[in-house]
Every structure is written in structure tokens, then in C-alpha cells.
Write a protein that holds these residues in place. Structure first.
Motif: not given
Length: 277
Positions: A45-65
Motif C-alpha cells: 500500500a505504501e509502495l503504490l500509494f493506495v489504501s489497504e482497503a483497495s488491495l482487499s477489493r482488488f483481491a476479491k475481484k480476482c476471486g480471493y476472500r
């Protein structure tokens, strides 16, 4: 490479067009990354300047919990690649190997078994595609007709629209479109589905809209994200997937189908040589 590893990269690629701008930034990082590092949610999140919530939404769109499950598989299957290649031959072979690994990651054996059963039950099978996908459709017809499938291939856009009228619940229709955007192919699948036919779309693009008119969406690797994808035939990943379906279908009544195949081979060998004029 003598082994295959499950990778999350082809899953990211097949869902790429469904991502928001922020999620595409995350996707590009995981697709292009070639070095081991701290993949924790906080660090990324710090490296990409995004929120941890954005990482979670991204993972879920890929089919992960959630992101934790996603990054666990990413780390497990992470293979550091050598950037220095000597010669075009090695480069091409490496790309083919990468495509095979991606196919291994995408293939769903339960889904393939279902499709092979659809083939076994269908009274008539149609497979359609345009351009290079049309050539693959013709190859599928030639292979499956030799083991007893009543199958026809369609490469002409007008014929696809006309043939849609004649589909019914006894038919099985395959549409091949790597981009998932060929209007004629999608039209045939939609019309066939409305008339009760089973429909299968072979594509590199995952789109929830396909579920409305496709019984199966069979994902294949995309060439778009390969460094040297422009030198690889777009037919290759399609043919690999069709070979997998063929092998599953052949296992049903294997003796009978192999006999049919041998009979067609003998029929071709008996062909009389043309007389010299």
C-alpha cells in the motif's frame, strides 16, 4: 522448465478490464514484478500509494476472500525470471513455456469434464470464430469430426447470424474470441442460448456479462501482457485448451472413438492417386 506452478498472474490478466484505475495500478505491479520483496498489505500500500482497503477489493475481484489469501498464493508461486536471454529461439521457447504455465493455472478440470459431457450429449455442435480464431474453429471441427462428432465450423459473419436462427436445445455452440468482443460471435452465442442451446465461450477476457448467455466461459491465457507476445501465434493458447477438452472427450467410450479415428485415417490412405494429365 520441467514443472508447472499455479500462478495468480493469468487470473489478474483475465479480470484486468473489470478493475478500476486504482486496481489496474495494483494489477500492473503484480503482473510486472520480477523480484522478491515484502508483499504485506502495509508495504505494498505504501509502495503504490493506495489504501489497504483497495488491495482487499482488488483481491476479491480476482476471486480471493481477501488480500492475505491472494498474496499467499502469489508468494508461493513466485518464480524469479532471468532477464538475460540468448537468441530468439530461447526467447520464443520461454514465452511458450510461460503460456503453458498460465494455461495450467487457469484450467478447471471440473469445467472441462462438464464441457466434454455436453459434447457427448449434443446432437449437433457448432464452433465459430473470426480471423485466427476462425482457423482454430476449423481445426476443432476437423479433429472432433474424426471421432464421431456431428460438428461444423463457421468463420463468416453473415453465416453466424443466419445459423443462430436454427439453434435449439439439442445443440452445443462454441464461440472463440480472445478479446471477448467479436460482435458476430457473441450474437450467435446470445441467440443460441435464448433458443435453449448450450453455449461455451473460449476467451482471454473474464466479464460477468458473459454469464447471462454462456453456460461456460473457458478462460485461456492472454498474449497482451507478454513481453514478446507479438511473435507468438494467437492460436496457440486456444489449441492447447481444445487439446485438453479433446483428451477428456476421448476418454468417454475411448475404444469406439479411437476406432472411428483409425477408420478415417484408413479412408484417407485409400484415396486413389490423381492421374497425371
Amino acid at each position: 522448465m520441467e514443472y508447472y506452478v499455479k500462478s495468480v498472474v493469468p487470473i489478474i490478466e483475465s479480470n484486468y478490464d473489470n478493475f478500476t484505475t486504482v486496481e489496474k495500478n495494483i494489477a500492473d505491479f503484480f503482473i510486472q514484478n520480477r523480484k522478491k520483496m515484502d508483499f504485506s498489505a502495509r508495504a505494498v500500500a505504501e509502495l503504490l500509494f493506495v489504501s489497504e482497503a483497495s488491495l482487499s477489493r482488488f483481491a476479491k475481484k480476482c476471486g480471493y476472500r481477501g488480500y492475505r489469501e491472494f498474496v499467499y498464493q502469489y508468494e508461493e508461486t513466485f518464480v524469479e525470471k532471468k532477464e538475460s536471454m540468448t537468441g530468439n529461439t530461447r526467447m520464443v521457447l520461454n514465452v511458450y513455456q510461460e503460456l503453458l504455465n498460465k494455461t495450467y493455472s487457469l484450467v478447471d478440470e471440473v469445467q472441462v469434464a462438464r464441457i466434454s459431457r455436453y459434447l457427448n450429449r449434443a446432437a449437433r455442435v457448432f464452433v465459430c470464430g473470426m480471423g485466427s480464431s476462425g482457423l482454430t474453429a476449423r481445426e476443432m471441427k476437423l479433429r472432433f469430426m474424426r471421432i464421431g462428432v456431428d460438428i461444423d465450423s463457421i468463420q463468416d459473419s453473415d453465416l453466424m447470424r443466419m445459423q443462430a436462427v436454427f439453434q435449439n436445445e439439442t445443440c452445443l455452440v462454441f464461440g472463440i474470441s480472445i478479446s471477448g468482443e467479436k460482435e458476430e460471435v457473441l450474437y450467435l452465442l446470445k441467440e443460441a442460448h435464448e433458443r435453449g442451446a448450450r453455449t461455451v465461450l473460449v476467451t482471454a477476457k473474464n466479464n460477468e456479462e458473459f454469464d447471462k448467455f454462456c453456460d461456460e466461459v473457458l478462460l485461456i491465457p492472454s498474449l497482451r501482457h507478454l513481453n514478446h507476445g507479438n511473435v507468438i501465434s494467437p492460436q496457440f493458447p486456444i489449441l492447447v485448451m481444445l487439446d485438453i477438452i479433446y483428451s477428456y472427450y476421448l476418454e468417454q467410450d475411448k475404444y469406439e472413438k479411437e476406432t472411428l479415428h483409425d477408420n478415417t485415417l484408413r479412408a484417407l490412405q485409400r484415396k486413389k492417386p490423381e492421374k497425371y494429365i
